[in-house]
Enzyme design. Structure first.
Site, PDB file in Angstrom:
ATOM      1  CG  ASP A   7      -1.849   1.224   1.266  1.00 22.62           C
ATOM      2  OD1 ASP A   7      -2.484   1.514   0.230  1.00 22.62           O
ATOM      3  OD2 ASP A   7      -1.918   1.913   2.292  1.00 22.62           O
ATOM      4  CB  SER A   8       0.194   4.796  -0.731  1.00 22.99           C
ATOM      5  OG  SER A   8      -0.990   4.891   0.056  1.00 22.99           O
ATOM      6  CE1 TYR A  39       2.473   5.883  -3.545  1.00 19.62           C
ATOM      7  CE2 TYR A  39       1.157   4.062  -4.369  1.00 19.62           C
ATOM      8  CZ  TYR A  39       2.365   4.561  -3.920  1.00 19.62           C
ATOM      9  OH  TYR A  39       3.441   3.716  -3.846  1.00 19.62           O
ATOM     10  CB  CYS A  70      -3.199   0.518  -2.542  1.00 21.40           C
ATOM     11  SG  CYS A  70      -3.194   2.261  -2.961  1.00 21.40           S
ATOM     12  CB  THR A  72      -4.887   4.964  -5.176  1.00 19.04           C
ATOM     13  OG1 THR A  72      -5.872   5.422  -4.247  1.00 19.04           O
ATOM     14  CG2 THR A  72      -4.437   6.113  -6.040  1.00 19.04           C
ATOM     15  CB  CYS A 182      -9.528   4.941   0.205  1.00 18.18           C
ATOM     16  SG  CYS A 182      -7.881   5.363   0.827  1.00 18.18           S
TER      17      CYS A 182
HETATM   18  N1  DGL Z   1      -4.845   3.342   0.595  1.00 11.70           N
HETATM   19  C1  DGL Z   1      -4.956   3.799  -0.728  1.00 11.70           C
HETATM   20  C2  DGL Z   1      -6.245   3.319  -1.411  1.00 11.70           C
HETATM   21  O1  DGL Z   1      -6.813   2.303  -1.062  1.00 11.70           O
HETATM   22  C3  DGL Z   1      -4.597   5.221  -1.127  1.00 11.70           C
HETATM   23  C4  DGL Z   1      -4.224   6.252  -0.158  1.00 11.70           C
HETATM   24  C5  DGL Z   1      -3.350   7.338  -0.774  1.00 11.70           C
HETATM   25  O2  DGL Z   1      -2.139   7.111  -0.808  1.00 11.70           O
HETATM   26  O3  DGL Z   1      -3.864   8.385  -1.207  1.00 11.70           O
HETATM   27  O4  DGL Z   1      -6.693   3.923  -2.352  1.00 11.70           O
END
Ligand code: DGL
Length: 262
Positions: A7-8, A39, A70, A72, A182
């Protein structure tokens, strides 16, 4: 061999938390791209670059599968990642499908929350075009929730006013399902719950992803080798610092407590 989780930042821990219940006898490598988080408001090209670097690193640590925990990163890069690597790559997308499929009341709406990138990407837009014939799906980015989570800010007095403000444009009594699209948002399920009556479903894709991972591993005959050990990496650096490791483990305890509330 272990399973890689990516994940980010700390959002993917919410997916790993559910996965440990479904697959307790596996070992895991958790990779948080803490140097590049968040991200969600970056360009697709930048995100792709980050994801490729992270996945290349993870595959070098010998993993039998990778969960891109993640939404994103999945929206931005999963096809290209799958084309490059031969191990199973499991992605995530906002749980719009189950929300639409289980919809009971025709007058009610579905609110999909995610990052700006996920909401604007073709992947989700195509899914909505396909499923949302009644035009009942609303989309809302909540970037500050990612920031809050990365700062370990879980205080209701700080988070609740932000959610109230962001949701003030909607008539909340019209919502039937809230999709947490998210992985960072699942830390705040209990705070979302305060804003919606108990008959409103608040769903994420975490358990579905865990089950999907299990199914994929079964298919390739690759289950049950470890003890649930987890090693943590932040942007390619193994986390050895005790306090930092404790921060990670405390997140699992926090998520246990949230599960009990819901
Ligand atoms: N946790 C990530 C997702 O599920 C993104 C969070 C981010 O880095 O903006 O989209």
């Amino acid at each position: 061999m272990q399973i890689g989780f990516f994940d980010s930042g700390i959002g993917g821990i919410t997916v790993l938390h559910d996965t440990l219940k479904v697959l307790p006898n596996e070992d895991y490598l958790y990779y948080a791209d803490t140097l590049n988080v968040p991200y969600g408001q970056k360009t697709k090209n930048d995100i792709k670059k980050y994801v490729f670097n992270a996945i290349e690193f993870i595959t070098q640590q010998k993993v039998k599968a990778i969960v891109i925990a993640c939404n994103t990163a999945t929206s931005a890069a999963i096809e290209e990642i799958r084309a490059k690597y031969s191990i199973p790559i499991i992605g995530m997308e906002p749980a719009v499908k189950p929300a639409v499929k289980t919809k009971k009341n025709i007058d009610k709406r579905i609110l999909v929350t995610a990052t700006a990138l996920t909401l604007s990407e073709e992947r989700l837009q195509d899914l909505i075009t396909k499923l949302d014939n009644e035009h009942v799906v609303d989309l809302l980015p909540l970037p500050k929730l990612v920031q809050f989570a990365e700062n370990f800010e879980f205080n209701e007095q700080i988070v609740l006013p932000y959610l109230q403000e962001q949701l003030s444009i909607y008539d909340l009594s019209k919502d039937e399902t809230i999709v947490l699209g998210c992985t960072h948002f699942s830390y705040y399920k209990n705070i979302f719950r305060k804003l919606f009556s108990s008959d409103v479903n608040i769903i994420d894709g975490n358990n579905g992803t865990a089950k999907n991972l299990k199914k994929v591993l079964e298919e390739v005959n690759s289950l049950n080798e470890g003890n649930g050990n987890i090693s943590f990496y932040c942007s390619g650096v193994k986390v050895e610092n005790k306090a930092k490791l404790n921060d990670f483990y405390n997140l699992f305890k926090r998520l246990d407590a949230i599960k009990e509330i819901n």
